[in-house]
Design a protein around this motif. Sequence first.
Motif, PDB file in Angstrom:
ATOM      1  N   LYS A 261      -3.881   8.017  -3.768  1.00  0.00           N
ATOM      2  CA  LYS A 261      -3.376   6.688  -3.466  1.00  0.00           C
ATOM      3  C   LYS A 261      -4.016   6.131  -2.192  1.00  0.00           C
ATOM      4  O   LYS A 261      -4.277   6.860  -1.238  1.00  0.00           O
TER       5      LYS A 261
ATOM      6  N   TYR B  30      -3.082 -10.622  -3.183  1.00  0.00           N
ATOM      7  CA  TYR B  30      -3.606  -9.256  -3.217  1.00  0.00           C
ATOM      8  C   TYR B  30      -4.953  -9.184  -2.507  1.00  0.00           C
ATOM      9  O   TYR B  30      -5.581 -10.206  -2.197  1.00  0.00           O
TER      10      TYR B  30
ATOM     11  N   TYR C  19      -3.529   2.896   0.633  1.00  0.00           N
ATOM     12  CA  TYR C  19      -2.615   1.870   1.130  1.00  0.00           C
ATOM     13  C   TYR C  19      -3.330   1.082   2.222  1.00  0.00           C
ATOM     14  O   TYR C  19      -3.980   1.667   3.086  1.00  0.00           O
TER      15      TYR C  19
ATOM     16  N   GLU D 118       1.141 -12.575  -7.228  1.00  0.00           N
ATOM     17  CA  GLU D 118       1.293 -12.239  -5.819  1.00  0.00           C
ATOM     18  C   GLU D 118      -0.060 -12.166  -5.112  1.00  0.00           C
ATOM     19  O   GLU D 118      -1.091 -11.863  -5.728  1.00  0.00           O
TER      20      GLU D 118
ATOM     21  N   SER E  81      -1.222  -3.525   0.618  1.00  0.00           N
ATOM     22  CA  SER E  81      -1.841  -3.477  -0.702  1.00  0.00           C
ATOM     23  C   SER E  81      -2.080  -2.030  -1.128  1.00  0.00           C
ATOM     24  O   SER E  81      -2.435  -1.184  -0.313  1.00  0.00           O
ATOM     25  N   ASP E  82      -1.880  -1.767  -2.418  1.00  0.00           N
ATOM     26  CA  ASP E  82      -2.241  -0.464  -2.979  1.00  0.00           C
ATOM     27  C   ASP E  82      -3.426  -0.599  -3.915  1.00  0.00           C
ATOM     28  O   ASP E  82      -3.614   0.211  -4.823  1.00  0.00           O
ATOM     29  N   ASP E  83      -4.235  -1.638  -3.712  1.00  0.00           N
ATOM     30  CA  ASP E  83      -5.426  -1.957  -4.507  1.00  0.00           C
ATOM     31  C   ASP E  83      -5.101  -2.509  -5.890  1.00  0.00           C
ATOM     32  O   ASP E  83      -5.988  -2.637  -6.730  1.00  0.00           O
ATOM     33  N   SER E  84      -3.837  -2.873  -6.111  1.00  0.00           N
ATOM     34  CA  SER E  84      -3.477  -3.482  -7.393  1.00  0.00           C
ATOM     35  C   SER E  84      -3.850  -4.965  -7.406  1.00  0.00           C
ATOM     36  O   SER E  84      -3.794  -5.645  -6.386  1.00  0.00           O
ATOM     37  N   VAL E  85      -4.207  -5.463  -8.585  1.00  0.00           N
ATOM     38  CA  VAL E  85      -4.495  -6.877  -8.806  1.00  0.00           C
ATOM     39  C   VAL E  85      -3.252  -7.542  -9.395  1.00  0.00           C
ATOM     40  O   VAL E  85      -2.513  -6.932 -10.164  1.00  0.00           O
ATOM     41  N   SER E  86      -2.996  -8.795  -9.009  1.00  0.00           N
ATOM     42  CA  SER E  86      -1.814  -9.504  -9.489  1.00  0.00           C
ATOM     43  C   SER E  86      -2.192 -10.899  -9.954  1.00  0.00           C
ATOM     44  O   SER E  86      -3.136 -11.508  -9.446  1.00  0.00           O
TER      45      SER E  86
ATOM     46  N   ARG F 139      -6.908   0.773   6.233  1.00  0.00           N
ATOM     47  CA  ARG F 139      -6.771   1.452   4.938  1.00  0.00           C
ATOM     48  C   ARG F 139      -6.503   2.933   5.160  1.00  0.00           C
ATOM     49  O   ARG F 139      -7.207   3.593   5.926  1.00  0.00           O
TER      50      ARG F 139
ATOM     51  N   ALA G 279      -8.842  -7.208  -2.321  1.00  0.00           N
ATOM     52  CA  ALA G 279      -9.886  -6.390  -2.948  1.00  0.00           C
ATOM     53  C   ALA G 279     -10.834  -5.938  -1.848  1.00  0.00           C
ATOM     54  O   ALA G 279     -11.310  -6.754  -1.061  1.00  0.00           O
TER      55      ALA G 279
END
Length: 384
Positions: A253, A282, A255, A280, A272-277, A244, A284
């Motif tokens: 940000k 992802y 990554y 796709e 990952s940029d810590d976004s939830v999908s 990370r 956590a």
Amino acid sequence: MHDSHRIVSQVKDHDPVIDGPAPHCTEYEHIFFPRLSCLSKTHLEAWIFDAVDPTVDNVAATMTFFRDGTQAVLGKCPIRVTFRASLHDGSKVAGELFAKESIVEVNTETGKVVGKWIGEKKEGQNDAPSAQYEVLLDTSEAVVTLNLPTVQGTLKLRQKGKKDIDTSAESQLMGPGLSWVHAIPRAKAEVDFTFCQEDGQKRLQFNGYGGNDYCRSTESMPDMMEGTTYVRGHAGPYTFALFRLFSRLNPGKTYTRATLVKDDAVLCEMVSDDSVSLTEDYLAFRSTYSGKVKGNYSDHTSGYRVDFVSPARSKHWSFELNHQTLWWSMPTAAPPAKTGNNGFISAVVGGESGEPEHQGMATIVYIQMTALKSDYKGISNRQL
């Protein structure tokens, strides 16, 4: 230099360190062959090897081969190898080899790439101190050999042969200024090192799991990052590797390069940029604070929870990490600053949701950079 079968990359400690970007070496592309053709004040390359005994607490080893022109700016040797081990009796061994030259050679006839960092031969020594990695081109086997005054031995990693890793700059980039690749995410490891200390010899010997990561940066650490977290965890048939980056080039940000492996199969691989999908894969990643072992400086975490989620496959893998020992602790700035580099060996519990849990161990590194870039003085400067 190169002929029809051999391609060689050589860097010496007194080579000029250029101001601008280091040109890429295009003669041969392999994850264990240097991508940068010379030293630069803002560029580094490194190959990280680690191994842990997943059945017991406190037993692990890690070593990193650097070509790091950013160290020259700090008045330190740019070509070095770091080594750390945690032994069965709880003792810790650490140090660095400051090398005079680094030679990496690919031989397509033997099917190997060999990198050797060579130190200065001193009076009374039969050979110059050295550290070497030797890797089959399909990455099915890697052997690290240390021949130093205070440590001798090998780390062997074995996995099933893999297809060629994508060497394009775009695929390796994980965040602004940093490329990172889990070159060998999971491998069977054999560790056998002997340490020569003032109070006699000690030995570290175990069979476990380990791996290798490769990194390349185009910015110095204080310019590129506010901090990083590095994890390789093993639990039963599972291994997860992640790095990370808390970006300073893109403030706020985060990554993460993350790979999840079961036996020899890659289950998830992502940046990952810590976004939830909802569609796709992802990741956590959360810190935990209720454990007994915590880092020094301003790091108060006692572990982490890592979740790999694949909505399209209706799959969820979850792992809890709990620090068992503070492996090392080094400042990144002089007091009264409270930033530093902490290493941990941590217990792992987890697996796929709905299935029995597996147990194992992980190696973890957490680095927090200084608030002021000018305060950064490097991390370690001890010699083997």
